[in-house]
Design a protein around this motif. Structure first.
Motif, PDB file in Angstrom:
ATOM      1  N   ALA A 146       0.746  -1.402   0.019  1.00 45.23           N
ATOM      2  CA  ALA A 146      -0.114   0.080   0.264  1.00 45.23           C
ATOM      3  C   ALA A 146       0.785   1.034  -0.124  1.00 45.23           C
ATOM      4  N   ASP A 147       2.123   1.413   0.742  1.00 44.65           N
ATOM      5  CA  ASP A 147       3.031   2.182   0.491  1.00 44.65           C
ATOM      6  C   ASP A 147       4.075   2.608  -0.420  1.00 44.65           C
ATOM      7  N   GLU A 148       3.855   1.732  -1.735  1.00 51.43           N
ATOM      8  CA  GLU A 148       4.725   1.603  -2.765  1.00 51.43           C
ATOM      9  C   GLU A 148       5.036   2.587  -3.714  1.00 51.43           C
ATOM     10  N   ASP A 149       3.923   3.181  -3.155  1.00 53.41           N
ATOM     11  CA  ASP A 149       3.983   4.742  -4.280  1.00 53.41           C
ATOM     12  C   ASP A 149       4.899   5.670  -3.770  1.00 53.41           C
ATOM     13  N   LEU A 150       5.115   5.963  -1.818  1.00 50.94           N
ATOM     14  CA  LEU A 150       5.515   6.664  -0.661  1.00 50.94           C
ATOM     15  C   LEU A 150       7.465   6.306  -1.081  1.00 50.94           C
ATOM     16  N   TYR A 151       8.286   5.484  -1.427  1.00 49.67           N
ATOM     17  CA  TYR A 151       9.595   5.587  -1.932  1.00 49.67           C
ATOM     18  C   TYR A 151       9.645   5.105  -3.433  1.00 49.67           C
ATOM     19  N   VAL A 152      11.360   5.071  -3.292  1.00 48.67           N
ATOM     20  CA  VAL A 152      11.340   5.468  -4.965  1.00 48.67           C
ATOM     21  C   VAL A 152      11.272   4.290  -5.097  1.00 48.67           C
ATOM     22  N   THR A 153      12.354   3.653  -4.316  1.00 45.38           N
ATOM     23  CA  THR A 153      13.347   2.262  -4.787  1.00 45.38           C
ATOM     24  C   THR A 153      13.840   1.030  -3.771  1.00 45.38           C
ATOM     25  N   ARG A 154      13.488  -0.073  -3.940  1.00 46.28           N
ATOM     26  CA  ARG A 154      13.956  -0.821  -2.925  1.00 46.28           C
ATOM     27  C   ARG A 154      15.449  -2.122  -3.210  1.00 46.28           C
ATOM     28  N   LEU A 155      16.766  -1.404  -2.307  1.00 50.01           N
ATOM     29  CA  LEU A 155      18.107  -1.947  -2.773  1.00 50.01           C
ATOM     30  C   LEU A 155      17.648  -3.114  -1.459  1.00 50.01           C
ATOM     31  N   GLY A 156      18.095  -4.363  -1.731  1.00 51.53           N
ATOM     32  CA  GLY A 156      17.795  -5.811  -0.879  1.00 51.53           C
ATOM     33  C   GLY A 156      17.943  -6.434  -1.708  1.00 51.53           C
ATOM     34  N   SER A 157      17.851  -8.122  -0.431  1.00 47.98           N
ATOM     35  CA  SER A 157      17.458  -9.274  -1.159  1.00 47.98           C
ATOM     36  C   SER A 157      15.975  -9.863  -0.986  1.00 47.98           C
ATOM     37  N   ASP A 158      15.643 -10.565  -1.972  1.00 47.21           N
ATOM     38  CA  ASP A 158      14.820 -10.994  -2.929  1.00 47.21           C
ATOM     39  C   ASP A 158      14.411 -12.334  -1.406  1.00 47.21           C
ATOM     40  N   PHE A 159      13.859 -11.753  -0.164  1.00 48.25           N
ATOM     41  CA  PHE A 159      13.381 -12.979   0.652  1.00 48.25           C
ATOM     42  C   PHE A 159      12.872 -14.413   0.779  1.00 48.25           C
ATOM     43  N   ALA A 160      11.615 -13.702  -0.157  1.00 49.11           N
ATOM     44  CA  ALA A 160      11.056 -14.888  -0.623  1.00 49.11           C
ATOM     45  C   ALA A 160      12.106 -16.055  -1.194  1.00 49.11           C
ATOM     46  N   GLU A 161      12.918 -15.503  -2.050  1.00 43.74           N
ATOM     47  CA  GLU A 161      13.522 -16.232  -3.211  1.00 43.74           C
ATOM     48  C   GLU A 161      14.020 -17.187  -1.910  1.00 43.74           C
ATOM     49  N   GLU A 162      14.595 -16.044  -1.080  1.00 40.80           N
ATOM     50  CA  GLU A 162      15.998 -17.284   0.304  1.00 40.80           C
ATOM     51  C   GLU A 162      15.254 -18.452   0.717  1.00 40.80           C
ATOM     52  N   GLY A 163      14.271 -17.764   0.560  1.00 40.20           N
ATOM     53  CA  GLY A 163      12.711 -19.115   1.923  1.00 40.20           C
ATOM     54  C   GLY A 163      12.746 -20.248   0.446  1.00 40.20           C
ATOM     55  N   ARG A 164      12.320 -20.102  -0.893  1.00 38.44           N
ATOM     56  CA  ARG A 164      12.868 -20.861  -2.053  1.00 38.44           C
ATOM     57  C   ARG A 164      13.370 -21.529  -1.556  1.00 38.44           C
ATOM     58  N   LYS A 165      14.643 -21.133  -1.903  1.00 40.95           N
ATOM     59  CA  LYS A 165      16.151 -21.775  -1.794  1.00 40.95           C
ATOM     60  C   LYS A 165      16.718 -23.211  -0.852  1.00 40.95           C
ATOM     61  N   ALA A 166      16.279 -22.155   0.705  1.00 35.55           N
ATOM     62  CA  ALA A 166      16.382 -22.513   2.182  1.00 35.55           C
ATOM     63  C   ALA A 166      15.246 -24.361   1.896  1.00 35.55           C
ATOM     64  N   GLY A 167      14.069 -24.397   1.363  1.00 33.87           N
ATOM     65  CA  GLY A 167      12.645 -25.079   1.321  1.00 33.87           C
ATOM     66  C   GLY A 167      13.213 -25.943   0.022  1.00 33.87           C
ATOM     67  N   ALA A 168      13.735 -25.507  -1.324  1.00 32.38           N
ATOM     68  CA  ALA A 168      14.475 -27.231  -2.112  1.00 32.38           C
ATOM     69  C   ALA A 168      14.960 -27.662  -1.735  1.00 32.38           C
ATOM     70  N   TRP A 169      16.592 -27.302  -0.533  1.00 29.48           N
ATOM     71  CA  TRP A 169      17.158 -28.131  -0.099  1.00 29.48           C
ATOM     72  C   TRP A 169      16.306 -29.525   1.026  1.00 29.48           C
ATOM     73  N   ALA A 170      15.885 -28.442   1.672  1.00 36.45           N
ATOM     74  CA  ALA A 170      14.531 -29.658   2.277  1.00 36.45           C
ATOM     75  C   ALA A 170      14.076 -30.395   1.649  1.00 36.45           C
ATOM     76  N   VAL A 171      13.446 -30.125   0.374  1.00 33.97           N
ATOM     77  CA  VAL A 171      12.908 -30.987  -0.269  1.00 33.97           C
ATOM     78  C   VAL A 171      13.761 -32.409  -0.496  1.00 33.97           C
ATOM     79  N   GLU A 172      14.653 -31.586  -1.286  1.00 36.20           N
ATOM     80  CA  GLU A 172      15.829 -32.743  -1.339  1.00 36.20           C
ATOM     81  C   GLU A 172      16.569 -33.672  -0.422  1.00 36.20           C
ATOM     82  N   THR A 173      16.646 -33.797   0.409  1.00 39.54           N
ATOM     83  CA  THR A 173      17.272 -33.675   1.632  1.00 39.54           C
ATOM     84  C   THR A 173      16.157 -34.782   2.052  1.00 39.54           C
ATOM     85  N   PHE A 174      14.669 -34.614   2.287  1.00 38.78           N
ATOM     86  CA  PHE A 174      13.673 -35.039   3.304  1.00 38.78           C
ATOM     87  C   PHE A 174      13.241 -36.292   2.420  1.00 38.78           C
ATOM     88  N   ALA A 175      12.537 -36.046   1.079  1.00 38.63           N
ATOM     89  CA  ALA A 175      12.034 -36.526  -0.253  1.00 38.63           C
ATOM     90  C   ALA A 175      11.890 -37.843   0.258  1.00 38.63           C
TER      91      ALA A 175
END
Ligand code: GZL
Length: 332
Positions: free
Chosen positions: A132-161
């Motif tokens: 909702a506040d997206e128009d109140l800042y110009v840009t964000r520099l940082g990590s893709d936190f969801a992608e970090e979670g996906r990477k962790a999930g992919a290892w968990a699936v590979e390890t425990f499948a």
């Protein structure tokens, strides 16, 4: 990715900001008083090695950059009210650009609107704010936190499948409640487990607020409540909480990394050392060293240049076979 031409607010801010700051020298190179930009940085706190490294990276980059006249730095001690107060002070001081690392995603609308009204563009560093506040800042520099979670999930699936007993029983140490990394690292992780059809049970999930002390305390409660027998995996949203949990696991007489597999996110020296010691199993990198990149973004914004709405920093993943070789490369 949508090119973010400076929104009216940004462009308006830029023009008004320069006027307000007495900036905009005749050379037309924008920003500051002609001697460089004055930048206000409202940092989350000093809760982790990641945060300390991030602050050092930003401060060193500002110091070394002759386009930056001054970096006004505030450590808000993980307190949103302190961050809001810092931003309001930056507005009063009429800085050229405000950099904010929002401790949580919500509660920013009023102060970001005040910055816009004052004609000062805001750049988010590291964490994000609600859409909702997206128009109140110009840009964000940082990590893709969801992608970090996906990477962790992919290892968990590979390890425990192929887990013989079928269900992977998981404990989760979440980051600061309401923060973008906590929300998105959780969402990305379970998105992958669900998409890949890994049978799992989330036995418990609590916030350790990204600190070692709170991570250890929550792990002690997990152990008291559930025991560790039959727990397959601990997913800790950052190194400090994972390292605190390792202490609790050892004090309970169990072998972290063996009796329970452990994933951490950040990639600090201490995290990698624990991996070398066999006490954890997978590290998803979250890169705090983006100070120089941030200064470039700040100057682009002050000069009214086109910027992406989000610029992800480069990050990798590491398993047990890589910990020893990577440890000397770690910067924090
Ligand atoms: C992530 C950052 C998080 C780190 C933690 O970009 O916001 O905050 O993962 C830190 O170590 O506390």
């Amino acid at each position: 990715m949508l090119k973010q031409v400076l929104a009216g607010i940004g462009a308006g801010a830029l023009l008004f900001g320069l006027t307000a700051c007495g900036g905009g020298d005749d050379s037309g190179d924008g920003g500051g008083s002609g001697d460089g930009l004055v930048v206000g940085f409202a940092q989350v706190g000093a809760e982790s090695a990641w945060r300390t490294a991030n602050s050092e990276s930003v401060q060193a980059a500002a110091e070394a950059d002759d386009r930056i006249a001054e970096l006004k730095f505030v450590d808000a001690q993980q307190d949103q009210e302190k961050q809001i107060e810092a931003v309001r002070n930056f507005i009063t001081q009429q800085v050229d650009v405000i950099v904010l690392a929002p401790v949580v995603e919500t509660g920013w609308t009023d102060v970001l609107q005040e910055a816009a009204d004052a004609g000062i563009p805001v750049v988010l560093a590291d964490r994000g704010v609600e859409a909702a506040d997206e128009d109140l800042y110009v840009t964000r520099l940082g990590s893709d936190f969801a992608e970090e979670g996906r990477k962790a999930g992919a290892w968990a699936v590979e390890t425990f499948a192929e887990d013989p007993d079928g269900t992977t029983r998981i404990l989760e140490l979440q980051g600061t409640t309401g923060s973008a990394p906590a929300n998105d690292r959780k969402a990305g992780f379970f998105e992958v487990l669900d998409a890949e059809g890994l049978p799992y049970e989330l036995v418990d999930s609590q916030s350790g607020n990204f600190t070692a002390e709170e991570g250890k305390a929550v792990m002690e409660t997990f152990i008291t409540t559930h025991g560790l027998d039959g727990i397959d995996l601990l997913y800790a949203h950052n190194d400090e909480m994972g390292l605190g949990a390792i202490q609790a696991i050892e004090e309970a007489g169990y072998q972290p990394g063996t009796d329970i597999q452990i994933i951490i996110v950040d990639g600090s020296k201490a995290g990698f050392q624990a991996g070398v010691d066999g006490k954890l199993n997978y590290i998803v990198e979250c890169n705090p060293v983006f100070g120089e990149q941030l200064m470039d973004v700040v100057v682009q914004v002050a000069n009214g240049e086109e910027v992406e709405k989000f610029t992800p920093v480069e990050e990798g993943v590491f398993d047990a076979s890589q910990f020893e070789a990577e440890l000397p490369n770690r910067k924090f």
